[in-house]
Design a protein around this motif. Structure first.
Motif, PDB file in Angstrom:
ATOM      1  N   MET A 163       0.864  -1.179   0.000  1.00 58.30           N
ATOM      2  CA  MET A 163       0.000   0.000   0.000  1.00 58.30           C
ATOM      3  C   MET A 163       0.900   1.228   0.000  1.00 58.30           C
ATOM      4  O   MET A 163       1.983   1.214   0.556  1.00 58.30           O
ATOM      5  N   ARG A 164       0.390   2.248  -0.618  1.00 56.55           N
ATOM      6  CA  ARG A 164       1.134   3.496  -0.718  1.00 56.55           C
ATOM      7  C   ARG A 164       0.336   4.609  -0.052  1.00 56.55           C
ATOM      8  O   ARG A 164      -0.844   4.818  -0.348  1.00 56.55           O
ATOM      9  N   LYS A 165       0.974   5.279   0.872  1.00 55.48           N
ATOM     10  CA  LYS A 165       0.387   6.454   1.514  1.00 55.48           C
ATOM     11  C   LYS A 165       0.908   7.660   0.732  1.00 55.48           C
ATOM     12  O   LYS A 165       2.057   8.068   0.898  1.00 55.48           O
ATOM     13  N   GLN A 166       0.062   8.203  -0.155  1.00 56.71           N
ATOM     14  CA  GLN A 166       0.473   9.294  -1.031  1.00 56.71           C
ATOM     15  C   GLN A 166       0.134  10.640  -0.416  1.00 56.71           C
ATOM     16  O   GLN A 166      -1.008  10.881  -0.026  1.00 56.71           O
ATOM     17  N   ASN A 167       1.123  11.502  -0.348  1.00 54.22           N
ATOM     18  CA  ASN A 167       0.877  12.874   0.080  1.00 54.22           C
ATOM     19  C   ASN A 167       0.133  13.585  -1.041  1.00 54.22           C
ATOM     20  O   ASN A 167       0.446  13.400  -2.222  1.00 54.22           O
ATOM     21  N   ILE A 168      -0.869  14.385  -0.666  1.00 56.24           N
ATOM     22  CA  ILE A 168      -1.620  15.135  -1.676  1.00 56.24           C
ATOM     23  C   ILE A 168      -1.787  16.574  -1.214  1.00 56.24           C
ATOM     24  O   ILE A 168      -1.776  16.876  -0.013  1.00 56.24           O
ATOM     25  N   ASP A 169      -1.912  17.459  -2.190  1.00 52.49           N
ATOM     26  CA  ASP A 169      -2.109  18.874  -1.912  1.00 52.49           C
ATOM     27  C   ASP A 169      -3.609  19.136  -1.871  1.00 52.49           C
ATOM     28  O   ASP A 169      -4.258  19.286  -2.906  1.00 52.49           O
ATOM     29  N   ASN A 170      -4.158  19.128  -0.667  1.00 56.88           N
ATOM     30  CA  ASN A 170      -5.590  19.274  -0.487  1.00 56.88           C
ATOM     31  C   ASN A 170      -5.825  19.982   0.848  1.00 56.88           C
ATOM     32  O   ASN A 170      -5.200  19.645   1.838  1.00 56.88           O
ATOM     33  N   PRO A 171      -6.728  20.955   0.885  1.00 52.58           N
ATOM     34  CA  PRO A 171      -6.950  21.677   2.148  1.00 52.58           C
ATOM     35  C   PRO A 171      -7.604  20.839   3.246  1.00 52.58           C
ATOM     36  O   PRO A 171      -7.531  21.195   4.419  1.00 52.58           O
ATOM     37  N   TRP A 172      -8.244  19.701   2.917  1.00 50.02           N
ATOM     38  CA  TRP A 172      -8.965  18.922   3.919  1.00 50.02           C
ATOM     39  C   TRP A 172      -8.207  17.684   4.387  1.00 50.02           C
ATOM     40  O   TRP A 172      -8.357  17.260   5.514  1.00 50.02           O
ATOM     41  N   GLU A 191       9.611   2.093   2.717  1.00 48.87           N
ATOM     42  CA  GLU A 191      10.387   3.306   2.492  1.00 48.87           C
ATOM     43  C   GLU A 191       9.518   4.545   2.603  1.00 48.87           C
ATOM     44  O   GLU A 191       8.300   4.471   2.493  1.00 48.87           O
ATOM     45  N   ARG A 192      10.194   5.672   2.807  1.00 48.48           N
ATOM     46  CA  ARG A 192       9.521   6.967   2.827  1.00 48.48           C
ATOM     47  C   ARG A 192      10.297   7.890   1.888  1.00 48.48           C
ATOM     48  O   ARG A 192      11.518   7.906   1.891  1.00 48.48           O
ATOM     49  N   ASP A 193       9.555   8.661   1.088  1.00 54.26           N
ATOM     50  CA  ASP A 193      10.168   9.676   0.238  1.00 54.26           C
ATOM     51  C   ASP A 193       9.314  10.940   0.317  1.00 54.26           C
ATOM     52  O   ASP A 193       8.370  10.996   1.106  1.00 54.26           O
ATOM     53  N   GLU A 194       9.639  11.949  -0.496  1.00 52.09           N
ATOM     54  CA  GLU A 194       8.902  13.213  -0.398  1.00 52.09           C
ATOM     55  C   GLU A 194       7.448  13.092  -0.853  1.00 52.09           C
ATOM     56  O   GLU A 194       6.622  13.929  -0.514  1.00 52.09           O
ATOM     57  N   ASP A 195       7.118  12.025  -1.597  1.00 46.13           N
ATOM     58  CA  ASP A 195       5.744  11.831  -2.071  1.00 46.13           C
ATOM     59  C   ASP A 195       4.885  10.969  -1.153  1.00 46.13           C
ATOM     60  O   ASP A 195       3.687  10.825  -1.370  1.00 46.13           O
ATOM     61  N   GLY A 196       5.489  10.347  -0.152  1.00 47.19           N
ATOM     62  CA  GLY A 196       4.719   9.509   0.759  1.00 47.19           C
ATOM     63  C   GLY A 196       5.541   8.354   1.300  1.00 47.19           C
ATOM     64  O   GLY A 196       6.762   8.434   1.408  1.00 47.19           O
ATOM     65  N   GLU A 197       4.851   7.261   1.620  1.00 49.69           N
ATOM     66  CA  GLU A 197       5.542   6.082   2.147  1.00 49.69           C
ATOM     67  C   GLU A 197       4.894   4.816   1.620  1.00 49.69           C
ATOM     68  O   GLU A 197       3.730   4.805   1.237  1.00 49.69           O
ATOM     69  N   SER A 198       5.688   3.742   1.585  1.00 47.61           N
ATOM     70  CA  SER A 198       5.219   2.458   1.061  1.00 47.61           C
ATOM     71  C   SER A 198       5.272   1.398   2.145  1.00 47.61           C
ATOM     72  O   SER A 198       6.221   1.352   2.939  1.00 47.61           O
ATOM     73  N   TRP A 199       4.249   0.530   2.128  1.00 44.22           N
ATOM     74  CA  TRP A 199       4.136  -0.572   3.063  1.00 44.22           C
ATOM     75  C   TRP A 199       3.926  -1.858   2.279  1.00 44.22           C
ATOM     76  O   TRP A 199       3.194  -1.877   1.289  1.00 44.22           O
ATOM     77  N   SER A 229       8.034  -2.336  12.541  1.00 44.51           N
ATOM     78  CA  SER A 229       7.384  -1.227  11.840  1.00 44.51           C
ATOM     79  C   SER A 229       6.296  -0.558  12.664  1.00 44.51           C
ATOM     80  O   SER A 229       5.770   0.482  12.264  1.00 44.51           O
ATOM     81  N   LEU A 230       5.962  -1.139  13.798  1.00 44.75           N
ATOM     82  CA  LEU A 230       4.864  -0.632  14.618  1.00 44.75           C
ATOM     83  C   LEU A 230       5.047   0.829  15.061  1.00 44.75           C
ATOM     84  O   LEU A 230       4.094   1.613  14.989  1.00 44.75           O
ATOM     85  N   PRO A 231       6.239   1.260  15.495  1.00 42.03           N
ATOM     86  CA  PRO A 231       6.379   2.675  15.881  1.00 42.03           C
ATOM     87  C   PRO A 231       6.058   3.647  14.738  1.00 42.03           C
ATOM     88  O   PRO A 231       5.464   4.696  14.961  1.00 42.03           O
ATOM     89  N   LEU A 232       6.406   3.296  13.510  1.00 41.02           N
ATOM     90  CA  LEU A 232       6.095   4.154  12.360  1.00 41.02           C
ATOM     91  C   LEU A 232       4.595   4.160  12.076  1.00 41.02           C
ATOM     92  O   LEU A 232       4.031   5.193  11.727  1.00 41.02           O
ATOM     93  N   ALA A 233       3.967   3.019  12.221  1.00 42.62           N
ATOM     94  CA  ALA A 233       2.529   2.924  11.976  1.00 42.62           C
ATOM     95  C   ALA A 233       1.749   3.734  13.004  1.00 42.62           C
ATOM     96  O   ALA A 233       0.706   4.307  12.693  1.00 42.62           O
ATOM     97  N   ARG A 234       2.229   3.789  14.206  1.00 41.19           N
ATOM     98  CA  ARG A 234       1.515   4.502  15.281  1.00 41.19           C
ATOM     99  C   ARG A 234       1.573   6.010  15.135  1.00 41.19           C
ATOM    100  O   ARG A 234       0.962   6.729  15.926  1.00 41.19           O
ATOM    101  N   SER A 235       2.294   6.514  14.135  1.00 37.08           N
ATOM    102  CA  SER A 235       2.319   7.968  13.920  1.00 37.08           C
ATOM    103  C   SER A 235       0.954   8.466  13.438  1.00 37.08           C
ATOM    104  O   SER A 235       0.678   9.658  13.470  1.00 37.08           O
TER     105      SER A 235
END
Length: 171
Positions: A1-10, A41-49, A95-101
């Motif tokens: 799964m990919r957690k993608q950063n997006i430019d959105n006010p909400w 991994e984590r990069d400027e666009d998000g993180e991958s699991w 990976s649990l400490p990262l997930a708990r963020s």
């Protein structure tokens, strides 16, 4: 799964399935096929699991759904996922400490290749996204469909005007 950063006010990110890969032992997944996730991994666009522990079973009575998938312009995997709060159940201890963020994490619960099954999951209120299927996997599914799918013969329906009147014997 990919957690993608997006430019959105909400909202600041969204979860999307990134890739479906067969596990031939290279992911060191658990032997009991339980779902297990780990941070990649984590990069400027998000993180991958990476999540492992899924089994794909094909059933002859679902062959029509496989046919609909394989005959589409772009055959795909259907990934049903949920936002889970019980991270200890799904995420490995490293990976649990990262997930708990975050309060929740997106966990895939089911992977299928049938349009009909994906439709039933969506009708049931589940989140289902698609991941494009590789040509190798599409040919494997096409082989299964050609061996197991037999379209039902079309039945001709008579127009109502030719059925005749329904009268009782007293008339």
């Amino acid at each position: 799964m990919r957690k993608q950063n997006i430019d959105n006010p909400w909202i600041s990110y969204r979860w999307v399935p990134q890739e479906v890969l067969p596990d031939f032992g290279q992911f060191n997944s658990t032997a009991d096929n339980s779902i297990s996730g780990k941070f990649l991994e984590r990069d400027e666009d998000g993180e991958s699991w990476l999540f492992t522990g899924y089994e794909l079973n094909l059933f002859p009575d679902e062959a029509e759904g496989y046919y609909l998938n394989i005959s589409a312009t772009t055959p795909c995997w259907f990934v049903m996922w949920r936002l889970e709060e019980d991270m200890e159940r799904y995420i490995d201890s490293q990976s649990l400490p990262l997930a708990r963020s975050e309060v929740t994490i997106a966990v895939p619960h089911r992977i299928c290749v049938s349009y009909n099954e994906a439709g039933r999951l969506l009708d049931g209120g589940e989140s289902v996204d698609t991941v494009t299927m590789s040509a190798e996997h599409a040919s494997w599914l096409e082989e299964y469909v050609s061996e197991n799918y037999r379209p039902e013969p079309k039945k001709r329906h008579r127009p109502a005007s030719f059925k005749g009147a329904e009268r009782t014997a007293e008339d």
